[in-house]
Design an enzyme around this catalytic site. Structure first.
Site, PDB file in Angstrom:
ATOM      1  N   LYS A  10       7.728   8.218  13.929  1.00 32.49           N
ATOM      2  CA  LYS A  10       8.907   8.159  13.058  1.00 32.49           C
ATOM      3  C   LYS A  10       8.788   9.185  11.941  1.00 32.49           C
ATOM      4  O   LYS A  10       7.911   9.106  11.100  1.00 32.49           O
ATOM      5  CB  LYS A  10       9.029   6.769  12.418  1.00 32.49           C
ATOM      6  CG  LYS A  10      10.317   6.624  11.632  1.00 32.49           C
ATOM      7  CD  LYS A  10      10.253   5.580  10.556  1.00 32.49           C
ATOM      8  CE  LYS A  10      10.134   6.108   9.159  1.00 32.49           C
ATOM      9  NZ  LYS A  10      11.171   7.029   8.702  1.00 32.49           N
ATOM     10  N   GLU A  64      -3.258   7.398   5.038  1.00 35.58           N
ATOM     11  CA  GLU A  64      -3.459   8.562   4.158  1.00 35.58           C
ATOM     12  C   GLU A  64      -2.455   8.404   3.034  1.00 35.58           C
ATOM     13  O   GLU A  64      -1.264   8.659   3.208  1.00 35.58           O
ATOM     14  CB  GLU A  64      -3.191   9.868   4.914  1.00 35.58           C
ATOM     15  CG  GLU A  64      -4.123  10.149   6.061  1.00 35.58           C
ATOM     16  CD  GLU A  64      -5.564  10.361   5.630  1.00 35.58           C
ATOM     17  OE1 GLU A  64      -5.846  10.399   4.413  1.00 35.58           O
ATOM     18  OE2 GLU A  64      -6.414  10.457   6.514  1.00 35.58           O
ATOM     19  N   CYS A 114      -0.331  15.441  -1.277  1.00 31.95           N
ATOM     20  CA  CYS A 114      -1.210  14.351  -1.726  1.00 31.95           C
ATOM     21  C   CYS A 114      -2.467  14.899  -2.389  1.00 31.95           C
ATOM     22  O   CYS A 114      -2.973  14.320  -3.349  1.00 31.95           O
ATOM     23  CB  CYS A 114      -1.537  13.407  -0.580  1.00 31.95           C
ATOM     24  SG  CYS A 114      -1.990  14.239   0.926  1.00 31.95           S
ATOM     25  N   GLU A 121       0.319   8.853  -9.981  1.00 31.40           N
ATOM     26  CA  GLU A 121       0.336  10.026  -9.107  1.00 31.40           C
ATOM     27  C   GLU A 121       1.620  10.798  -9.410  1.00 31.40           C
ATOM     28  O   GLU A 121       2.723  10.288  -9.177  1.00 31.40           O
ATOM     29  CB  GLU A 121       0.340   9.623  -7.619  1.00 31.40           C
ATOM     30  CG  GLU A 121       0.388  10.861  -6.719  1.00 31.40           C
ATOM     31  CD  GLU A 121       0.620  10.568  -5.232  1.00 31.40           C
ATOM     32  OE1 GLU A 121       1.305   9.600  -4.899  1.00 31.40           O
ATOM     33  OE2 GLU A 121       0.121  11.360  -4.414  1.00 31.40           O
TER      34      GLU A 121
END
Ligand code: NDP
Length: 476
Positions: A169, A244, A278, A380
């Site tokens: 997906k 992840e 990331c 983040e």
């Protein structure tokens, strides 16, 4: 574009569609089916039907096919990179790197196909054992929008080489290049049903993949919040997952560093892909003895950055990928300004004006004197905002670095081996770079600790992650 199930283009059973927008212009560039759990069911069935024949091929046969597919994707890289820029926003140069990176991943795993898989163990008078690595069956993959093509490679290449089939997906905001690449893989000879792409929202198609009883393993890349949900769902059906998730990677610049090289490292580390990676540099720690000169050089370079449409060859940084990103970053900077969480050294606002008004452009931003409890350091920041912290000794820097709940990557910029050893031993992270940041070639394992996730992608070990071990004990 349509979804791709069992080697053909299909609409969704829902008959609903989702627009895909160019984040630089606000224009709708295409639409994809808004898939449902029913579509996932059909995709899983097709992956199940394809599994037996695919897993019976030799690893070498599958490797040869992946090599061929990589070469066909390379041949089409210009068109694919352009499409990626249009749906994702990144400069064409970066999109080209990403498409080539995908091919590198395919080729790396294809290269492993000639290595013997499995072991023989001799147990003297008890007998001999043969340890085999069998494919798992149907695997699921859920992909974010930031590096969709590369991450597609990280998940599909080892899974398919090991003999699994897959239902994947893509993100709702960057599904097009993935769909185009999967069509190329089929043209290269990938049998129908081996790789199926179901578009649609995470809440419907994503969750349906995770909870489908025939899906043996799920590999997810995305935010920590969604990662928790994925872990919960997978755990409830006792399913293996690779997660992840986010990171808040620190870059530590020591007083003996090559300042010019480190400035360029910080620029690339933070502003590549508009900071939406990331492993981007999300916190910069600079030793006080070089802080003045480092920060002023960095500021000059950041202020010369050309922000624009990724298709413009002059562009060094494109727009953010989506409205949610744009609103989140605008909100963070509003809070920094209103609550005095730091001093804005440059940038700090959306880019406005002719050519920018319909896109999600944000200024490359540096913030100094950052409050310790600012979200710039505790969260983040998935965008082009770089908080800079000045430190006077390595102990303090390491303790600040480790205060983050994340543990994906860290870089240290130094010429001193003792410093490298100390950082390697004491910093909580899945990867430590020395005098580099962000580089993640397919040869090395990649993944984080703490809230940055579990499991590893890349490297030969990821291949084993897509197999289960079965032992034959021969008691002669
Ligand atoms: P998400 O984690 O929400 O999305 C990643 C993928 O997961 C998408 O395909 C998404 O689908 C899907 N998804 C969403 N909800 C579910 C669910 N309940 N079950 C299964 N799959 C689901 O990230 P976002 O794109 O929303 O980005 C938000 C933030 O996440 C960013 O600002 C950033 O902080 C972080 N992020 C981190 C990334 C990384 O590489 N570590 C990558 C991308 C984002 P859908 O298309 O519907 O959203």
């Amino acid at each position: 574009m349509y979804m791709r199930i069992n080697g053909v283009e299909v609409p969704s059973a829902s008959a609903e569609w989702r627009d895909v927008m160019n984040p630089a212009t606000g224009e709708v560039i295409d639409r994809v089916p808004d898939g449902t759990s029913g579509d996932v069911g059909v995709a899983v069935e097709s992956a199940e039907s394809a599994f037996q024949k695919w897993s019976e091929k030799t690893t070498r046969e599958r490797g040869v096919l992946l090599f061929h597919a990589a070469s066909m994707v390379r041949d089409d890289h210009k068109h694919l990179a352009r499409l990626l820029t249009m749906e994702q926003g990144k400069p064409l140069r970066e999109a080209t790197d990403e498409v080539r990176g995908f091919c590198n991943v395919l080729e790396f795993y294809a290269g492993l196909s000639s290595q013997p898989a499995g072991d023989a163990v001799r147990l003297g008078s008890q007998g001999d054992c043969m340890v085999l690595h069998e494919p798992l069956g149907v695997c699921g993959a859920i992909i974010p929008w930031n590096m969709p093509v590369l991450i597609m490679g990280w998940k599909t290449a080892p899974a398919l080489l090991a003999g699994n089939t897959m239902v994947l997906k893509p993100s709702t905001t960057a599904p097009l290049t993935i769909l185009s690449i999967s069509a190329i893989l089929e043209k290269a000879g990938l049998p129908p049903g081996v790789l199926n792409i179901v578009t649609g929202s995470g809440g419907s198609t994503g969750e349906a993949i995770i909870t489908h009883p025939s899906v043996q393993k799920v590999s997810f890349t995305g935010s920590c919040a969604t990662g928790c949900r994925v872990r919960e769902l997978a755990g409830s059906c006792n399913k293996d997952v690779v997660l992840e998730l986010g990171g808040s990677d620190p870059m530590i610049v020591m007083d003996d560093a090559d300042v010019q090289k480190a400035v360029e490292g910080a620029l690339r580390g933070r502003f590549y892909n508009a900071g939406q990676i990331c492993t981007a540099v999300k916190r910069l720690f600079v030793h006080q003895d070089i802080a003045g000169s480092f920060i002023s050089q960095l500021k000059v370079r950041v202020e010369s950055f050309h922000v624009g449409n990724g298709l413009d060859p002059q562009t060094e940084m494109g727009p953010l990928n989506n409205l949610q990103q744009y609103d989140t970053l605008s909100g963070i900077m509003k809070s920094v300004k209103e609550n005095g969480e730091g001093t804005i050294l440059t940038g700090g606002s959306p880019v406005k004006g002719e050519g920018y008004d319909n896109g999600y452009f944000f200024e490359p931003t540096l913030v100094g004197d950052v409050a310790e409890d600012s979200s710039l350091l505790t969260g983040e920041i998935f965008g082009p905002i770089l908080p800079v912290v000045v430190f006077h000794d390595l102990d303090t820097a390491i303790s600040k670095v480790n205060r983050s709940p994340y543990g994906l990557g860290t870089s240290v910029w130094t010429r001193d081996l003792a410093t490298v050893k100390r950082v390697f031993q004491d910093v909580h992270a899945g990867i430590i770079w020395v005098n580099r940041h962000v580089t993640v070639p397919p040869e090395i394992p990649f993944g984080g600790t703490k809230e940055s996730g579990t499991g590893r992608e890349n490297g030969y070990r990821a291949l084993h992650g897509y197999t289960r071990t079965k032992t034959l004990f021969l008691g002669w």
